[in-house]
Write an enzyme that holds these catalytic residues in place. Structure first.
Site, mmCIF file in Angstrom:
data_model
loop_
_atom_site.group_PDB
_atom_site.id
_atom_site.type_symbol
_atom_site.label_atom_id
_atom_site.label_comp_id
_atom_site.label_asym_id
_atom_site.label_seq_id
_atom_site.Cartn_x
_atom_site.Cartn_y
_atom_site.Cartn_z
ATOM 1 N N THR A 119 -36.633 -14.762 27.676
ATOM 2 C CA THR A 119 -37.295 -16.039 27.961
ATOM 3 C C THR A 119 -36.751 -16.702 29.225
ATOM 4 O O THR A 119 -35.593 -16.469 29.598
ATOM 5 C CB THR A 119 -37.087 -16.983 26.752
ATOM 6 O OG1 THR A 119 -37.523 -18.295 27.092
ATOM 7 C CG2 THR A 119 -35.606 -17.083 26.356
ATOM 8 N N ASP A 120 -37.560 -17.562 29.823
ATOM 9 C CA ASP A 120 -37.083 -18.330 30.987
ATOM 10 C C ASP A 120 -36.055 -19.384 30.585
ATOM 11 O O ASP A 120 -35.379 -19.946 31.446
ATOM 12 C CB ASP A 120 -38.266 -18.985 31.726
ATOM 13 C CG ASP A 120 -39.093 -19.945 30.884
ATOM 14 O OD1 ASP A 120 -38.785 -20.118 29.685
ATOM 15 O OD2 ASP A 120 -40.059 -20.517 31.425
ATOM 16 N N GLU A 121 -35.945 -19.656 29.288
ATOM 17 C CA GLU A 121 -35.006 -20.702 28.855
ATOM 18 C C GLU A 121 -33.553 -20.334 29.120
ATOM 19 O O GLU A 121 -32.680 -21.194 29.066
ATOM 20 C CB GLU A 121 -35.194 -21.007 27.373
ATOM 21 C CG GLU A 121 -36.570 -21.547 27.077
ATOM 22 C CD GLU A 121 -36.689 -22.162 25.698
ATOM 23 O OE1 GLU A 121 -35.652 -22.488 25.101
ATOM 24 O OE2 GLU A 121 -37.817 -22.302 25.241
ATOM 25 N N TYR A 146 -30.724 -21.547 20.529
ATOM 26 C CA TYR A 146 -31.707 -20.472 20.748
ATOM 27 C C TYR A 146 -31.521 -19.830 22.112
ATOM 28 O O TYR A 146 -31.324 -18.613 22.228
ATOM 29 C CB TYR A 146 -33.142 -21.018 20.610
ATOM 30 C CG TYR A 146 -34.181 -20.091 21.218
ATOM 31 C CD1 TYR A 146 -34.431 -18.831 20.677
ATOM 32 C CD2 TYR A 146 -34.894 -20.458 22.370
ATOM 33 C CE1 TYR A 146 -35.357 -17.968 21.254
ATOM 34 C CE2 TYR A 146 -35.823 -19.604 22.948
ATOM 35 C CZ TYR A 146 -36.050 -18.361 22.384
ATOM 36 O OH TYR A 146 -36.952 -17.508 22.965
ATOM 37 N N LYS A 150 -30.284 -15.990 23.305
ATOM 38 C CA LYS A 150 -31.123 -15.092 24.120
ATOM 39 C C LYS A 150 -30.373 -14.694 25.392
ATOM 40 O O LYS A 150 -30.414 -13.540 25.818
ATOM 41 C CB LYS A 150 -32.455 -15.763 24.482
ATOM 42 C CG LYS A 150 -33.421 -15.960 23.335
ATOM 43 C CD LYS A 150 -33.899 -14.680 22.687
ATOM 44 C CE LYS A 150 -34.790 -13.847 23.599
ATOM 45 N NZ LYS A 150 -35.344 -12.657 22.868
HETATM 46 P P1 NAD Z 1 -41.954 -15.147 16.583
HETATM 47 O O1 NAD Z 1 -40.931 -16.043 15.964
HETATM 48 O O2 NAD Z 1 -43.390 -15.500 16.455
HETATM 49 O O3 NAD Z 1 -41.787 -13.668 16.019
HETATM 50 C C1 NAD Z 1 -40.532 -13.080 15.810
HETATM 51 C C2 NAD Z 1 -40.716 -11.874 14.903
HETATM 52 O O4 NAD Z 1 -39.429 -11.245 14.738
HETATM 53 C C3 NAD Z 1 -41.217 -12.224 13.498
HETATM 54 O O5 NAD Z 1 -42.239 -11.320 13.121
HETATM 55 C C4 NAD Z 1 -39.994 -12.051 12.619
HETATM 56 O O6 NAD Z 1 -40.304 -11.654 11.289
HETATM 57 C C5 NAD Z 1 -39.233 -10.962 13.369
HETATM 58 N N1 NAD Z 1 -37.791 -10.995 13.087
HETATM 59 C C6 NAD Z 1 -36.970 -12.079 13.109
HETATM 60 N N2 NAD Z 1 -35.714 -11.704 12.772
HETATM 61 C C7 NAD Z 1 -35.743 -10.361 12.567
HETATM 62 C C8 NAD Z 1 -34.757 -9.396 12.226
HETATM 63 N N3 NAD Z 1 -33.484 -9.749 12.018
HETATM 64 N N4 NAD Z 1 -35.129 -8.107 12.115
HETATM 65 C C9 NAD Z 1 -36.419 -7.749 12.328
HETATM 66 N N5 NAD Z 1 -37.394 -8.603 12.637
HETATM 67 C C10 NAD Z 1 -37.067 -9.913 12.766
HETATM 68 O O7 NAD Z 1 -41.518 -15.022 18.116
HETATM 69 P P2 NAD Z 1 -42.420 -14.843 19.410
HETATM 70 O O8 NAD Z 1 -42.826 -16.166 19.906
HETATM 71 O O9 NAD Z 1 -43.442 -13.790 19.159
HETATM 72 O O10 NAD Z 1 -41.332 -14.279 20.437
HETATM 73 C C11 NAD Z 1 -41.115 -12.875 20.573
HETATM 74 C C12 NAD Z 1 -40.067 -12.636 21.637
HETATM 75 O O11 NAD Z 1 -40.502 -13.176 22.874
HETATM 76 C C13 NAD Z 1 -38.727 -13.313 21.333
HETATM 77 O O12 NAD Z 1 -37.699 -12.442 21.735
HETATM 78 C C14 NAD Z 1 -38.737 -14.563 22.199
HETATM 79 O O13 NAD Z 1 -37.428 -14.945 22.556
HETATM 80 C C15 NAD Z 1 -39.536 -14.075 23.398
HETATM 81 N N6 NAD Z 1 -40.263 -15.101 24.153
HETATM 82 C C16 NAD Z 1 -41.097 -15.955 23.510
HETATM 83 C C17 NAD Z 1 -41.843 -16.882 24.247
HETATM 84 C C18 NAD Z 1 -42.814 -17.830 23.582
HETATM 85 O O14 NAD Z 1 -43.374 -18.697 24.263
HETATM 86 N N7 NAD Z 1 -43.110 -17.713 22.308
HETATM 87 C C19 NAD Z 1 -41.685 -16.943 25.638
HETATM 88 C C20 NAD Z 1 -40.793 -16.056 26.260
HETATM 89 C C21 NAD Z 1 -40.107 -15.131 25.508
HETATM 90 O O1 TDX Z 2 -44.472 -31.099 17.795
HETATM 91 C C1 TDX Z 2 -44.001 -30.875 18.915
HETATM 92 N N1 TDX Z 2 -44.117 -31.822 19.891
HETATM 93 C C2 TDX Z 2 -43.631 -31.647 21.156
HETATM 94 O O2 TDX Z 2 -43.775 -32.550 22.005
HETATM 95 C C3 TDX Z 2 -43.330 -29.621 19.243
HETATM 96 C C4 TDX Z 2 -43.187 -28.563 18.193
HETATM 97 C C5 TDX Z 2 -42.873 -29.459 20.529
HETATM 98 N N2 TDX Z 2 -42.997 -30.432 21.455
HETATM 99 C C6 TDX Z 2 -42.543 -30.184 22.847
HETATM 100 C C7 TDX Z 2 -41.181 -29.561 23.001
HETATM 101 C C8 TDX Z 2 -41.338 -28.734 24.263
HETATM 102 O O3 TDX Z 2 -41.119 -29.527 25.414
HETATM 103 O O4 TDX Z 2 -43.461 -29.224 23.385
HETATM 104 C C9 TDX Z 2 -42.799 -28.292 24.246
HETATM 105 C C10 TDX Z 2 -43.004 -26.883 23.719
HETATM 106 O O5 TDX Z 2 -42.285 -26.781 22.493
HETATM 107 P P1 TDX Z 2 -42.164 -25.389 21.691
HETATM 108 O O6 TDX Z 2 -43.520 -24.898 21.363
HETATM 109 O O7 TDX Z 2 -41.201 -25.598 20.580
HETATM 110 O O8 TDX Z 2 -41.597 -24.409 22.830
HETATM 111 P P2 TDX Z 2 -40.250 -24.390 23.703
HETATM 112 O O9 TDX Z 2 -39.145 -25.118 23.046
HETATM 113 O O10 TDX Z 2 -40.629 -24.760 25.099
HETATM 114 O O11 TDX Z 2 -39.912 -22.810 23.613
HETATM 115 C C11 TDX Z 2 -40.984 -21.824 23.676
HETATM 116 O O12 TDX Z 2 -41.034 -21.225 24.956
HETATM 117 C C12 TDX Z 2 -39.984 -20.379 25.321
HETATM 118 C C13 TDX Z 2 -40.785 -20.757 22.608
HETATM 119 O O13 TDX Z 2 -40.721 -21.361 21.341
HETATM 120 C C14 TDX Z 2 -39.560 -19.932 22.887
HETATM 121 O O14 TDX Z 2 -39.449 -18.878 21.929
HETATM 122 C C15 TDX Z 2 -39.680 -19.340 24.260
HETATM 123 O O15 TDX Z 2 -38.493 -18.673 24.582
#
Ligand code: NAD
Ligand code: TDX
Length: 330
Positions: A119-121, A146, A150
């Site tokens: 992630t960019d975080e 988190y 990562k």
């Molecule tokens: P998510 O939480 O929707 O899915 C995570 C999945 O991993 C789930 O299916 C969960 O059951 C599985 N999991 C969790 N712990 C586990 C374990 N110990 N063993 C096996 N499986 C396990 O997450 P996501 O949003 O799909 O993110 C996927 C990846 O992408 C993550 O590595 C996250 O850091 C990265 N990422 C997410 C975003 C975003 O915006 N969502 C952005 C950049 C990077």
């Molecule tokens: O109810 C809400 N209201 C609100 O204002 C929630 C749930 C979030 N927020 C804000 C917090 C953040 O500034 O919205 C923005 C996005 O929040 P999230 O969806 O929780 O995402 P963020 O914390 O930015 O992280 C996401 O992007 C990077 C993913 O959850 C991560 O897994 C990924 O690495």
């Protein structure tokens, strides 16, 4: 190619599996612990093409067995929600760090290609008026449990590549949106709030900026890196989608036919990162990748339609998710 996809029942992983399961010559096995964030229903459209192994990425014996039978690992599995990491960091340390370590030891043992999804975080945050964006050369400076776990997992990958010659690539992507995203996350939380008669919830003043990318664009980039990326390299994935949270919440309300002021301001997130922004020019220039979803409003409308048409996928979780947020004042 036999690919082991960890976290393939989660948001981004399931979209990756759906997109690639029918590629000629590709055989996908999903390893997923089915935590609260994973759902086999997300894979129902490809259940005939894909095997789902329910298990933990930190289970070394299981992981070694599965890795020994594949050609590549694409590692999505993680604890992924910042708010949960503030309430209890322990599963984040276990899955994101120990789980990644376990996978790395297995790919090292069997010489298997490995792609690490991050992630960019990990870079921390930017000021609103900073002209610079994150690049491959930005120093790591994570803020939350988190993002720090990562960042730690990324460091393990770099060390295993350099010291043990593991054939690894990494990608750091910005905020994803699209179908099958858990309703604890910002965009699906607000869409399903409106669909269930709850007012959307904005943290603080909503000035925080996220750089939105459609999940299919993230996954097309992951595929491109897996196929043509240079071993040992890190690629940043983004689609120039910077928007502040206030604008996003108003756009959701407007697209759903509501008054754009009809939302609540709730307690801000502790340590809330102000702004993320990705410079993805390396990926574009060197690997020829381009995002397909360049109009956020259209992608958001399609996402709203998906949640409206797929109540059964999310409605059983809704009350519990909102009760947990309410207990936190969010
Ligand atoms: P998510 O939480 O929707 O899915 C995570 C999945 O991993 C789930 O299916 C969960 O059951 C599985 N999991 C969790 N712990 C586990 C374990 N110990 N063993 C096996 N499986 C396990 O997450 P996501 O949003 O799909 O993110 C996927 C990846 O992408 C993550 O590595 C996250 O850091 C990265 N990422 C997410 C975003 C975003 O915006 N969502 C952005 C950049 C990077
Ligand atoms: O109810 C809400 N209201 C609100 O204002 C929630 C749930 C979030 N927020 C804000 C917090 C953040 O500034 O919205 C923005 C996005 O929040 P999230 O969806 O929780 O995402 P963020 O914390 O930015 O992280 C996401 O992007 C990077 C993913 O959850 C991560 O897994 C990924 O690495």
């Amino acid at each position: 190619m036999r690919i082991l996809v960890t976290g393939g029942a989660g948001f981004i992983g399931s979209n990756f599996v759906i997109e690639n399961a029918r590629r000629p010559g590709v055989n996908i096995t999903v390893l997923d612990a089915l935590t609260y964030a994973g759902s086999p229903a997300s894979l129902s459209s490809v259940s005939d093409q894909v095997s789902l192994v329910v298990g933990d990425i930190a289970d070394a014996r299981l992981v070694h067995d599965l890795v020994s039978k594949c050609d590549a690992v694409v590692h999505f599995a993680a604890e992924s929600h910042n708010d949960n990491s503030l309430a209890d960091p322990s599963p984040f340390v276990q899955t994101n760090i120990v789980g990644t370590y376990t996978l790395l030891e297995a790919v090292r043992a069997y010489g298997v290609r490995y792609h690490h999804v991050s992630t960019d975080e990990v870079f921390g945050d930017l000021e609103l008026d900073d002209p610079a964006k994150f690049t491959e050369h930005t120093a790591y400076n994570p803020s939350s449990p988190y993002s720090s776990t990562k960042a730690a997992s990324d460091m393990l990958v770099r060390a295993w590549a350099r010291s043990f010659g593991v054939r690894a690539t990494l990608s750091n992507c910005s905020n994803n949106y699209g179908p099958y995203q858990h309703i604890e996350k910002f965009i699906p939380r607000q869409i399903t709030n409106i669909l269930t008669g709850v007012r959307p919830k904005l943290y603080g003043a909503g000035r925080n900026v996220r750089d939105w990318i459609h999940v299919d664009d993230h996954n097309s980039a992951v595929w491109r890196i897996l196929d043509s990326g240079e071993i040992g390299r890190t690629y940043l994935i983004g689609a120039d989608g910077e928007l502040d949270n206030l604008s996003v919440i108003r756009m959701i309300l407007e697209l759903m036919g509501r008054d754009p002021h009809d939302f609540d301001h709730v307690t801000d997130r502790a340590g809330h990162d102000l702004r993320y922004a990705i410079d993805s020019s390396t990926l574009r220039d060197e690997l020829g990748w381009h995002p397909r979803y360049t109009n956020f409003r259209e992608g958001l409308q399609a996402t709203i339609d998906w949640y409206r048409d797929n109540h059964g996928w999310w409605e059983n979780d809704k009350d519990a998710v909102e009760a947990r947020y309410q207990a936190q004042g969010a």
